[in-house]
Design a protein around this motif. Structure first.
Motif, PDB file in Angstrom:
ATOM      1  N   UNK A  53      34.349   2.624  28.953  1.00  0.00           N
ATOM      2  CA  UNK A  53      34.330   2.434  30.480  1.00  0.00           C
ATOM      3  C   UNK A  53      33.561   1.020  30.527  1.00  0.00           C
ATOM      4  N   UNK A  54      34.192   0.141  31.263  1.00  0.00           N
ATOM      5  CA  UNK A  54      33.300  -1.101  31.422  1.00  0.00           C
ATOM      6  C   UNK A  54      33.196  -1.643  33.057  1.00  0.00           C
ATOM      7  N   UNK A  55      34.029  -0.949  33.651  1.00  0.00           N
ATOM      8  CA  UNK A  55      34.005  -1.624  35.266  1.00  0.00           C
ATOM      9  C   UNK A  55      34.491  -2.765  35.357  1.00  0.00           C
ATOM     10  N   UNK A  56      35.249  -3.636  34.413  1.00  0.00           N
ATOM     11  CA  UNK A  56      35.462  -4.633  34.421  1.00  0.00           C
ATOM     12  C   UNK A  56      34.786  -5.800  33.487  1.00  0.00           C
ATOM     13  N   UNK A  57      35.590  -6.741  32.957  1.00  0.00           N
ATOM     14  CA  UNK A  57      34.922  -7.699  32.098  1.00  0.00           C
ATOM     15  C   UNK A  57      35.680  -9.095  32.537  1.00  0.00           C
ATOM     16  N   UNK A  58      34.697  -9.817  33.307  1.00  0.00           N
ATOM     17  CA  UNK A  58      35.297 -11.107  33.523  1.00  0.00           C
ATOM     18  C   UNK A  58      35.845 -11.717  32.618  1.00  0.00           C
ATOM     19  N   UNK A  59      35.339 -11.950  31.520  1.00  0.00           N
ATOM     20  CA  UNK A  59      35.919 -12.935  30.288  1.00  0.00           C
ATOM     21  C   UNK A  59      37.340 -12.537  30.065  1.00  0.00           C
ATOM     22  N   UNK A  84      34.830 -12.087  39.654  1.00  0.00           N
ATOM     23  CA  UNK A  84      33.822 -12.100  38.633  1.00  0.00           C
ATOM     24  C   UNK A  84      32.396 -11.722  39.550  1.00  0.00           C
ATOM     25  N   UNK A  85      32.390 -12.627  40.528  1.00  0.00           N
ATOM     26  CA  UNK A  85      30.940 -12.138  41.459  1.00  0.00           C
ATOM     27  C   UNK A  85      30.997 -10.893  42.109  1.00  0.00           C
ATOM     28  N   UNK A  86      32.273 -10.293  42.355  1.00  0.00           N
ATOM     29  CA  UNK A  86      32.158  -8.775  43.043  1.00  0.00           C
ATOM     30  C   UNK A  86      31.971  -7.785  41.824  1.00  0.00           C
ATOM     31  N   UNK A  87      32.555  -8.026  40.527  1.00  0.00           N
ATOM     32  CA  UNK A  87      32.156  -7.212  39.398  1.00  0.00           C
ATOM     33  C   UNK A  87      30.693  -7.372  39.177  1.00  0.00           C
ATOM     34  N   UNK A  88      30.222  -8.447  39.209  1.00  0.00           N
ATOM     35  CA  UNK A  88      28.595  -8.482  39.031  1.00  0.00           C
ATOM     36  C   UNK A  88      27.747  -7.956  40.076  1.00  0.00           C
ATOM     37  N   UNK A  89      28.317  -8.220  41.088  1.00  0.00           N
ATOM     38  CA  UNK A  89      27.656  -7.580  42.403  1.00  0.00           C
ATOM     39  C   UNK A  89      27.527  -5.973  42.360  1.00  0.00           C
ATOM     40  N   UNK A  90      28.465  -5.209  41.719  1.00  0.00           N
ATOM     41  CA  UNK A  90      28.707  -3.976  41.650  1.00  0.00           C
ATOM     42  C   UNK A  90      27.819  -3.351  40.602  1.00  0.00           C
ATOM     43  N   UNK A 150      24.634  -8.024  35.926  1.00  0.00           N
ATOM     44  CA  UNK A 150      25.566  -8.788  35.171  1.00  0.00           C
ATOM     45  C   UNK A 150      26.460  -7.624  34.461  1.00  0.00           C
ATOM     46  N   UNK A 151      27.675  -8.128  34.120  1.00  0.00           N
ATOM     47  CA  UNK A 151      28.868  -7.588  33.525  1.00  0.00           C
ATOM     48  C   UNK A 151      28.906  -7.612  31.933  1.00  0.00           C
ATOM     49  N   UNK A 152      29.748  -6.528  31.488  1.00  0.00           N
ATOM     50  CA  UNK A 152      29.942  -6.380  30.149  1.00  0.00           C
ATOM     51  C   UNK A 152      30.844  -7.686  29.675  1.00  0.00           C
ATOM     52  N   UNK A 153      30.377  -8.140  28.367  1.00  0.00           N
ATOM     53  CA  UNK A 153      31.045  -9.384  28.041  1.00  0.00           C
ATOM     54  C   UNK A 153      32.091  -8.632  26.852  1.00  0.00           C
ATOM     55  N   UNK A 154      32.904  -9.654  26.513  1.00  0.00           N
ATOM     56  CA  UNK A 154      33.737  -9.009  25.250  1.00  0.00           C
ATOM     57  C   UNK A 154      33.098  -8.907  24.179  1.00  0.00           C
TER      58      UNK A 154
END
Length: 250
Positions: A183-189, A202-208, A213-217
């Motif tokens: 489960x990642x919640x979204x990977x901006x890359x 990307x901004x919304x994923x990080x804000x959540x 920061x969000x998960x990377x590949x």
């Protein structure tokens, strides 16, 4: 290395998520079978793995085609003597619109696609994992209990996959086979660079997230390799949450 002498099949390995997992598996010593519908997307991943000293082979296959999936996995088992890891990260063809605006076909498509492809690829692998008394099934995209407006059938598809995971874990567990969802919640890359709303998404994923920061590949690949390894041998019928706190476990 975590996966030395293991054989891993990665469906959708021409995409960012599948490709990240395939490269990590190879880096950790696995023989990786890159499965996907489009060879042009698979060849660069195979080349990158080879350049890094890894071992990869390419297989053009539609992960919704029962006969093709069975033939692929049977062939891998015949050539390499075993199937240790199966990771399915294909796209599910979701159309994301509010429920009042979506058609029944658009709503159902990702649900049917996700359930069918996961069932077919898992069954094909488990048939070979049971005799060897070991194996790992990795799924990707469980979403936790919360949802957002406008996702159409996508979140329902993720929830359905969790039901698939629980059922397979229950039935294959006594034979030494583990089943885990990442489960990642979204990977901006993973969002294409040419997609206009990428920055906003990307901004919304990080804000959540709770970590800012969000998960990377690379995170996806590292965790997938660990979960697929014997170091995670106590882990099954579970989700591995790498959402940086965007999805809160309960």
């Amino acid at each position: 290395m975590l996966l030395q002498d293991k054989t891993a099949i990665v469906y959708g390995s021409g995409g960012p998520i599948g490709g990240a997992a395939a490269r990590a598996f190879a880096r950790e010593g696995a023989r990786v079978v890159l499965a996907g519908r489009t060879r042009a997307a698979l060849d660069p991943v195979a080349a990158a793995i080879g350049a890094a000293g890894g071992t990869a082979e390419v297989a053009e296959v539609d992960a919704l085609d029962e006969a093709a999936v069975d033939a692929l996995v049977d062939g891998v088992a015949a050539r390499h003597g075993r199937v240790d890891v199966s990771f399915n990260a294909i796209g599910v063809g979701d159309v994301q619109k509010p429920l009042l605006e979506i058609t029944a076909e658009e709503f159902a498509r990702p649900i049917v696609t996700a359930v069918r492809t996961q069932f077919l690829t898992i069954r094909a692998a488990v048939r070979h994992m049971i005799p060897q008394r070991s194996g790992v099934i990795l799924m990707f995209g469980g979403g936790g209990p919360q949802t957002l407006p406008g996702l159409g059938g996508f979140k329902v598809a993720l929830d359905a996959m969790e039901g698939v995971r629980r059922q397979w874990a229950c039935e294959a567990g006594p034979h030494g086979v583990r089943v885990v969802t990442m489960v990642t919640g979204g990977v901006p890359e993973s969002i294409p660079d040419g997609f206009d709303p990428k920055g906003e998404i990307t901004a919304s994923l990080v804000e959540a997230t709770l970590l800012g920061r969000a998960a990377t590949l690379a995170d996806v690949g590292d965790v997938a390799a660990f979960v697929a390894s014997d170091r995670a041998r106590t882990m099954t019928s579970a989700t591995v949450n790498i959402s940086c706190g965007a999805i809160v476990d309960h």
